[in-house]
Design a protein around this motif. Sequence first.
Motif, PDB file in Angstrom:
ATOM      1  N   HIS A 137      -5.719   1.560  13.285  1.00 40.71           N
ATOM      2  CA  HIS A 137      -5.951   0.122  13.197  1.00 40.71           C
ATOM      3  C   HIS A 137      -4.499  -1.090  13.689  1.00 40.71           C
ATOM      4  O   HIS A 137      -4.075   0.171  13.166  1.00 40.71           O
ATOM      5  CB  HIS A 137      -6.310   0.095  11.408  1.00 40.71           C
ATOM      6  CG  HIS A 137      -4.259   0.356  10.466  1.00 40.71           C
ATOM      7  ND1 HIS A 137      -4.271   1.801  10.872  1.00 40.71           N
ATOM      8  CD2 HIS A 137      -3.925  -0.363  10.312  1.00 40.71           C
ATOM      9  CE1 HIS A 137      -3.441   1.508   9.812  1.00 40.71           C
ATOM     10  NE2 HIS A 137      -2.983   0.333   9.819  1.00 40.71           N
TER      11      HIS A 137
ATOM     12  N   ARG B 283       1.133  -1.264   0.357  1.00 38.01           N
ATOM     13  CA  ARG B 283       0.074  -0.011  -0.224  1.00 38.01           C
ATOM     14  C   ARG B 283       1.092   1.235   0.067  1.00 38.01           C
ATOM     15  O   ARG B 283       2.087   1.145   0.729  1.00 38.01           O
ATOM     16  CB  ARG B 283      -0.657   0.034   1.170  1.00 38.01           C
ATOM     17  CG  ARG B 283      -1.644   1.343   1.613  1.00 38.01           C
ATOM     18  CD  ARG B 283      -2.832   1.511   2.046  1.00 38.01           C
ATOM     19  NE  ARG B 283      -2.355   0.750   3.593  1.00 38.01           N
ATOM     20  CZ  ARG B 283      -3.239  -0.101   4.293  1.00 38.01           C
ATOM     21  NH1 ARG B 283      -4.826  -0.653   3.447  1.00 38.01           N
ATOM     22  NH2 ARG B 283      -2.938  -0.104   5.820  1.00 38.01           N
TER      23      ARG B 283
ATOM     24  N   ASP C 281      -2.334  -4.077  11.646  1.00 37.58           N
ATOM     25  CA  ASP C 281      -2.093  -4.927  10.685  1.00 37.58           C
ATOM     26  C   ASP C 281      -2.777  -5.754  10.609  1.00 37.58           C
ATOM     27  O   ASP C 281      -2.769  -6.593  11.572  1.00 37.58           O
ATOM     28  CB  ASP C 281      -0.902  -4.238   9.601  1.00 37.58           C
ATOM     29  CG  ASP C 281      -0.176  -3.457   9.358  1.00 37.58           C
ATOM     30  OD1 ASP C 281      -1.236  -2.383   9.883  1.00 37.58           O
ATOM     31  OD2 ASP C 281       0.894  -2.568   9.519  1.00 37.58           O
TER      32      ASP C 281
ATOM     33  N   HIS D  44      -1.956   1.606  15.077  1.00 35.88           N
ATOM     34  CA  HIS D  44      -1.419   2.816  15.278  1.00 35.88           C
ATOM     35  C   HIS D  44      -1.882   3.207  13.735  1.00 35.88           C
ATOM     36  O   HIS D  44      -3.153   2.429  13.474  1.00 35.88           O
ATOM     37  CB  HIS D  44       0.350   2.462  14.272  1.00 35.88           C
ATOM     38  CG  HIS D  44      -0.396   1.051  13.260  1.00 35.88           C
ATOM     39  ND1 HIS D  44      -0.116  -0.283  13.540  1.00 35.88           N
ATOM     40  CD2 HIS D  44       0.217   1.520  11.909  1.00 35.88           C
ATOM     41  CE1 HIS D  44      -0.437  -0.632  12.136  1.00 35.88           C
ATOM     42  NE2 HIS D  44      -0.349   0.187  11.509  1.00 35.88           N
TER      43      HIS D  44
HETATM   44 FE   FE2 Z   1      -0.815  -0.274   9.563  1.00 34.33          FE
END
Ligand code: FE2
Length: 157
Positions: free
Chosen positions: A32, A13, A34, A89
């Motif tokens: 969020h 991303r 990961d 984070h």
């Molecule tokens: Fe992230």
Amino acid sequence: MIALFEEGWQAMRMNYYPPCPQPEQVIGLTPHSDAAGITFLLELNQVPGLQIRKDDIWIPVKPLPNAFIVNIGEILEIVTNVQYKSIEHRAIVNSEKERLSIATFLNPKLDGDLGPAPSLITRKTPPRFTRVTVVDFFKNLLSRELNRKTNLEQYYV
Ligand SMILES: [Fe+2]
Ligand SMILES: O=C(O)CCC(=O)C(=O)O
């Protein structure tokens, strides 16, 4: 672990955060953790913006030149039965400078299933998560409400 990740897949991303004169009024990247096994994050132009949540306080992460930030994802948290923990984070925007980052996510093979590694289960460390297929894990992740902090809690034992 080897069986899951040897035939795994990578996703990338690229994040672009334009400058905003009123940064407190905008969301850069929403809080969020990961989903991945592991994330390698490159902060391209060394502009600060990444923050991690520790004890309910957002702590800025200082960019280091020529360095990756390595993030544990929720999938590694499941497989290690919380011996490695994923971290929540977010990214905030800068009032003057644009910011660019590239995240590479290492994910397990789609026809696998997830659960704590049997070798890590003992009487003192019982499984903390129920098993789920990798496909269902990602389906749930993509259909969740964005205000939910983590996708993990639905698999807690
Ligand atoms: Fe992230
Ligand atoms: O831009 C950043 O520093 C964070 C990016 C991130 O957390 C992500 O792409 O998952």
